[in-house]
Enzyme design. Structure first.
Site, PDB file in Angstrom:
ATOM      1  N   THR A  42       0.824  -1.214   0.000  1.00 40.33           N
ATOM      2  CA  THR A  42       0.000   0.000   0.000  1.00 40.33           C
ATOM      3  C   THR A  42       0.846   1.248   0.000  1.00 40.33           C
ATOM      4  OG1 THR A  42      -1.832  -1.093   1.101  1.00 40.33           O
ATOM      5  CG2 THR A  42      -1.680   1.281   1.398  1.00 40.33           C
ATOM      6  N   TYR A  56      -8.228   0.554  -3.220  1.00 43.26           N
ATOM      7  CA  TYR A  56      -7.151   1.163  -4.029  1.00 43.26           C
ATOM      8  C   TYR A  56      -6.325   0.022  -4.642  1.00 43.26           C
ATOM      9  CZ  TYR A  56      -4.786  -0.158   0.231  1.00 43.26           C
ATOM     10  OH  TYR A  56      -4.333  -0.884   1.307  1.00 43.26           O
ATOM     11  N   THR A 122       1.631  -4.421   4.177  1.00 41.37           N
ATOM     12  CA  THR A 122       1.484  -4.714   5.613  1.00 41.37           C
ATOM     13  C   THR A 122       0.917  -6.101   5.879  1.00 41.37           C
ATOM     14  OG1 THR A 122      -0.737  -3.757   5.630  1.00 41.37           O
ATOM     15  CG2 THR A 122       1.123  -2.289   6.174  1.00 41.37           C
ATOM     16  N   ASP A 123       0.302  -6.726   4.858  1.00 46.14           N
ATOM     17  CA  ASP A 123      -0.343  -8.024   5.111  1.00 46.14           C
ATOM     18  C   ASP A 123       0.633  -9.078   5.629  1.00 46.14           C
ATOM     19  OD1 ASP A 123      -2.515  -6.769   4.111  1.00 46.14           O
ATOM     20  OD2 ASP A 123      -3.050  -8.325   2.675  1.00 46.14           O
ATOM     21  N   LYS A 195       0.315  -7.712  12.848  1.00 48.94           N
ATOM     22  CA  LYS A 195      -0.759  -6.826  12.362  1.00 48.94           C
ATOM     23  C   LYS A 195      -2.025  -7.211  13.111  1.00 48.94           C
ATOM     24  CE  LYS A 195      -2.916  -5.040   8.107  1.00 48.94           C
ATOM     25  NZ  LYS A 195      -2.915  -5.047   6.624  1.00 48.94           N
ATOM     26  N   GLU A 316      -1.636 -28.258  27.111  1.00 51.06           N
ATOM     27  CA  GLU A 316      -2.891 -28.785  26.528  1.00 51.06           C
ATOM     28  C   GLU A 316      -2.658 -30.015  25.655  1.00 51.06           C
ATOM     29  OE1 GLU A 316      -5.551 -26.484  28.457  1.00 51.06           O
ATOM     30  OE2 GLU A 316      -5.983 -28.045  26.965  1.00 51.06           O
TER      31      GLU A 316
HETATM   32  N1  DGL Z   1      -2.360  -5.778  -0.466  1.00 46.98           N
HETATM   33  C1  DGL Z   1      -1.908  -5.469   0.879  1.00 46.98           C
HETATM   34  C2  DGL Z   1      -0.397  -5.662   0.965  1.00 46.98           C
HETATM   35  O1  DGL Z   1       0.294  -5.385  -0.005  1.00 46.98           O
HETATM   36  C3  DGL Z   1      -2.220  -4.059   1.203  1.00 46.98           C
HETATM   37  C4  DGL Z   1      -1.984  -3.823   2.633  1.00 46.98           C
HETATM   38  C5  DGL Z   1      -0.881  -2.836   2.842  1.00 46.98           C
HETATM   39  O2  DGL Z   1       0.195  -2.872   2.199  1.00 46.98           O
HETATM   40  O3  DGL Z   1      -1.086  -2.045   3.753  1.00 46.98           O
HETATM   41  O4  DGL Z   1       0.054  -6.086   2.030  1.00 46.98           O
END
Ligand code: DGL
Length: 359
Positions: A42, A56, A122-123, A195, A316
């Site tokens: 992103t 986006y 971020t993923d 995250k 467990e």
């Molecule tokens: N498609 C997600 C990625 O590239 C968008 C999330 C992001 O980068 O914040 O991880």
């Protein structure tokens, strides 16, 4: 004579290109030399309007544009950019990880490189950060940075995140901190960060453990360091690796009878991370599939779907009896990173358990 000098010049240029040596031609000696390795996400995304923060397109802005969009970078460092790849990080592959890690180590071995920033979606940022935390062979600062809003959005968080990540990568005090993650004025350890929220700028947290530092204005302030071995102190080396062992994550839930464990074994998994309920619990109905996996030599790590807290060994499940490995406080996606690297060294479950307590 002129021909001879020209020949030497051309030879030097070809040498620099062939060795992929980065050159800071116009560097200012008092400023650190920082390389930005761009991978997509992103932070390189664009939307159709200034209010588009969902829907986006990620991974469309090239690294040189990311840099030119933040002219203030030149005030804090001598910056060079490289586009390693351009992808949305949900699609990152193990080949991408190996390419990136090898390039990071190649650059950090150069005396004229003081630190590295990696722009990333971020993923899966937390997974790449932990992988690099275990395989980077330098104590120089390495900082992963992303954003939750595309650069075209009102109050985009990417530019300021990038600016501060470059400051951090050029900060001598940050050396030896392991691979770091910097978003939203907060400095995290690559091992602890995850995250936690799908769509907010404060999504990156380190549950229970906390951040290692924060930014106050343009100044990074550190409050603690991770005690876990990382970077130069690990036994993992990607230099000669061309692939990583297959490790799958299987999620436990009410009524689950181990179907996905069977699927992972049939797909050739060398390791399975079990994202158990509660403190890493395995359901009775899963055990036939678990025992079949163990019979096929698959190494099983018990983690938990709850996202934080320690998985107690022999809590467990009877880890001693089955040869399970407890993931310590690593969530499933982090446990998978360590198990993949562990399997490049051994399949001995006792040795691997020690690794989960060391890294
Ligand atoms: N498609 C997600 C990625 O590239 C968008 C999330 C992001 O980068 O914040 O991880």
């Amino acid at each position: 004579m002129k021909k001879r000098i020209y020949g030497i010049f051309v030879t030097l240029c070809l040498l620099v290109l062939s060795l992929q040596v980065v050159v800071f031609a116009a560097e200012t000696p008092e400023k650190p030399n920082v390389v930005i390795l761009a991978t997509g996400g992103t932070i390189a995304g664009a939307g159709v309007s200034s209010t588009t923060t969902v829907g986006y397109t990620a991974a469309v802005t090239a690294v040189d544009k990311l840099i030119s969009n933040v002219p203030e970078l030149a005030k804090v460092a001598n910056v060079r950019g490289e586009q390693v790849f351009q992808i949305a990080s949900e699609s990152i592959t193990m080949d991408n990880w190996l390419t990136l890690a090898k390039r990071v180590n190649q650059l950090l071995a150069q005396d004229n490189v003081d630190g590295i920033v990696i722009t990333h979606g971020t993923d899966t940022l937390e997974e790449t950060a932990y992988f690099l935390d275990l395989v980077v062979k330098s104590e120089k600062p390495v900082v992963l940075v992303g954003s939750m809003r595309p650069g075209t959005a009102m109050s985009a968080d990417g530019p300021l995140n990038l600016y501060r990540a470059v400051i951090l990568a050029g900060t001598k005090e940050a050396a030896g901190s392991g691979v770091m993650v910097m978003l939203n004025d907060t400095i995290h350890s690559g091992r602890e960060v995850t995250k936690t929220i799908t769509d907010r700028v404060d999504t990156f947290q380190a549950p229970i453990i906390g951040a290692i530092g924060v930014f106050t204005g343009d100044k990074p302030v550190f409050y603690r360091q991770s005690l876990r071995k990382n970077t130069v102190a690990t036994e993992f080396d990607v230099t000669n690796l061309t692939s990583l062992p297959r490790v799958d994550i299987v999620y436990h839930y009410a009524g689950n009878a181990g179907t996905m464990i069977d699927a992972a074994v049939n797909a050739g998994a060398k390791g399975i991370v079990h994202a158990g309920t509660g403190n890493g619990s395995i359901g009775k109905a899963e055990y036939p599939a678990v025992e079949n996996a163990l019979k096929n030599g698959v190494v099983i790590v018990r983690s938990a779907r709850v996202g934080s807290g320690i998985i107690a060994r022999n809590g467990e499940a009877n880890d001693d009896k089955y040869g399970f490995i407890a993931s310590d406080n690593l969530n499933p996606q982090k446990a998978r990173v360590l198990l993949m690297l562990a399997l490049t060294k051994t399949s001995d479950v006792n040795e691997i358990q020690q690794m989960f307590w060391k890294y």
